[in-house]
Design an enzyme around this catalytic site. Structure first.
Site, PDB file in Angstrom:
ATOM      1  N   GLY A 141      -1.743 -11.494 -28.224  1.00 61.14           N
ATOM      2  CA  GLY A 141      -2.390 -10.227 -28.514  1.00 61.14           C
ATOM      3  C   GLY A 141      -3.044  -9.659 -27.279  1.00 61.14           C
ATOM      4  O   GLY A 141      -2.503  -8.807 -26.591  1.00 61.14           O
ATOM      5  N   THR A 168       1.809   1.867 -31.700  1.00 60.02           N
ATOM      6  CA  THR A 168       1.378   3.152 -32.235  1.00 60.02           C
ATOM      7  C   THR A 168       2.425   4.220 -31.937  1.00 60.02           C
ATOM      8  O   THR A 168       2.879   4.350 -30.805  1.00 60.02           O
ATOM      9  CB  THR A 168       0.025   3.562 -31.613  1.00 60.02           C
ATOM     10  OG1 THR A 168      -0.943   2.551 -31.874  1.00 60.02           O
ATOM     11  CG2 THR A 168      -0.462   4.882 -32.196  1.00 60.02           C
ATOM     12  N   ASP A 254      -6.894   1.612 -16.925  1.00 57.37           N
ATOM     13  CA  ASP A 254      -8.016   2.355 -16.358  1.00 57.37           C
ATOM     14  C   ASP A 254      -8.021   3.789 -16.864  1.00 57.37           C
ATOM     15  O   ASP A 254      -9.065   4.449 -16.875  1.00 57.37           O
ATOM     16  CB  ASP A 254      -7.946   2.336 -14.827  1.00 57.37           C
ATOM     17  CG  ASP A 254      -8.106   0.938 -14.261  1.00 57.37           C
ATOM     18  OD1 ASP A 254      -8.583   0.053 -14.998  1.00 57.37           O
ATOM     19  OD2 ASP A 254      -7.752   0.725 -13.088  1.00 57.37           O
ATOM     20  N   GLU A 378      -5.940  -1.467 -27.184  1.00 56.03           N
ATOM     21  CA  GLU A 378      -6.208  -1.289 -25.747  1.00 56.03           C
ATOM     22  C   GLU A 378      -7.154  -2.360 -25.205  1.00 56.03           C
ATOM     23  O   GLU A 378      -7.889  -2.122 -24.254  1.00 56.03           O
ATOM     24  CB  GLU A 378      -6.771   0.114 -25.459  1.00 56.03           C
ATOM     25  CG  GLU A 378      -5.814   1.231 -25.745  1.00 56.03           C
ATOM     26  CD  GLU A 378      -4.551   1.132 -24.920  1.00 56.03           C
ATOM     27  OE1 GLU A 378      -4.593   1.314 -23.703  1.00 56.03           O
ATOM     28  OE2 GLU A 378      -3.498   0.853 -25.511  1.00 56.03           O
TER      29      GLU A 378
END
Length: 401
Positions: A141, A168, A254, A378
């Site tokens: 993950g 997604t 970033d 994220e």
């Protein structure tokens, strides 16, 4: 003097994004929460408008990444630019509905990856494409370095094999940015990202997941079986630079982590705005001129939540501002993501608790469900804290696990 207000030149963008959130997203929010896996057709026209804002240079409100440049010819001094604009717009849009924003055509997280590491030629070639991003696999993950999907060079194509989960917009997007390793024995440095377009032989959407929140957005499982991808679809350089290591691919985060933090900020503010209105109607006054311990318990709790929101908001703006000013922002991006992800979950759940049965009549319970993913994707809360610790202590990933 430090100015903590949003920059004046972003005012028009913020207002446009707010109007879109209030007039487009909010009215259909509950509809598509209940109609999971149904594409929100209302977004097509709005996406076209957003494309126009992006091409005009005004900056959009979606999740499309923005490039940073280190050119000496650029203007000197501090500046507010595209990163901050996208973050501010994202906050407003997610005040409307975070799942709908994630469903916006051509605003996928894969677009942020392209914006971060693509060459100028690739950036032009993939312009207008809606790109999802595929990193996570069944065997891992948060440890992105554990990528096991392989990419083998065969003539002028790479052959991809592997499976990706929790993608997604994986079903709806035009293409997927897939992380794969060129040589597992060379570790992180061999991990590259590839743009794989829909319809490519060997690329299969296995299923679309049912979810707790962000139900307007599709989340897919993808499989790549001897999937041949043109060599020019490898983003950036194909060279395996062991000195640079994982840095090139990780630069994507970033850009995207401040955006996810901004999504969390938008949901948190929506919950706070709704809760303030419900408390006020119930006769609970929130007084900013009096100490919290002299006020109604609900008002005191609300003030605490609002302070938590403000700190997450300022961290998020800082990480975007640093990118605009060509400053390394990996630490700040992870701090913003960690703080905002944790805060939105607590704020949304506490708002449901404070409003009781009233929360069921509003979108508060939905926002509480939507909030949890913002602390996970994220990079989870735990991974962000680990990154922050490594940066502060000056430790490598091998030294601090």
């Amino acid at each position: 003097m430090i100015n903590l207000e949003a920059p004046k030149k972003a005012g028009a963008l913020i207002n446009q994004a707010y109007q879109a959130a209030a007039e487009v997203f909010r009215p259909i929010s509950r509809k598509y929460d209940r109609a999971e896996h149904t594409y929100p057709a209302e977004l097509d026209m709005f996406a076209a408008l957003l494309d126009g804002l992006n091409s005009s240079g005004e900056g959009g409100a979606g999740a499309a990444g923005v490039r940073r440049s280190g050119s000496d010819k650029e203007e000197k001094g501090n500046r507010n630019g595209a990163n901050l604009n996208v973050v501010l717009g994202t906050i407003e849009m997610c005040w409307g509905d975070v799942g709908l924003l994630l469903s916006m055509p051509r605003q996928g997280l894969g677009n942020a990856a392209i914006g971060s590491v693509a060459t100028d030629e690739q950036l032009e070639r993939f312009s207008g494409m809606w790109a999802a991003m595929a990193i996570t696999e069944p065997a891992f993950g948060s440890d992105s370095a554990a990528v096991s999907t392989t990419a083998r060079l065969d003539g002028d194509h790479y052959v991809l094999n592997g499976e990706k989960i929790f993608v997604t917009s994986g079903e709806r997007a035009d293409a997927v940015v897939v992380w794969a390793t060129l040589d597992k024995s060379k570790g992180r440095a061999a991990i590259k990202s590839f743009v794989v377009e829909k319809g490519t032989p060997g690329f299969e959407v296995v299923r679309v997941e049912h979810k707790l929140g962000i139900r307007a957005s599709d989340t897919a499982v993808l499989r790549f079986e001897n999937c041949r991808v043109p060599a020019e679809n490898l983003l950036g350089s194909p060279e395996i630079d062991t000195a640079k290591g994982f840095a090139g691919v990780m630069q994507t985060f970033d850009n995207t982590r401040p955006l996810v933090a901004a999504m969390a900020i938008g949901v948190a503010r929506a919950a706070l705005d709704e809760t303030r209105e419900i408390l006020t109607k119930a006769g609970v006054a929130i007084d900013y001129d009096r100490p919290a311990n002299t006020q109604h318990a609900a008002a005191a709790e609300f003030l605490r939540l609002e302070a938590d929101y403000e700190s997450a908001y300022l961290l998020t703006l800082e990480s975007a501002w640093m990118a605009d000013n060509r400053k390394p922002n990996s630490l700040q991006a992870s701090m913003a993501k960690a703080k905002a992800g944790r805060s939105v979950v607590e704020i949304a759940l506490k708002c449901v608790e404070l409003t009781g049965a009233y929360g069921e009549e509003s979108l508060l319970e939905k926002w509480a469900r939507d909030a949890k993913i913002l602390d996970i994707f994220e990079g989870t809360q735990q991974i962000q804290q680990l990154i922050v610790a490594r940066r502060i202590l000056g430790k490598s990933s091998a030294e601090l696990k």
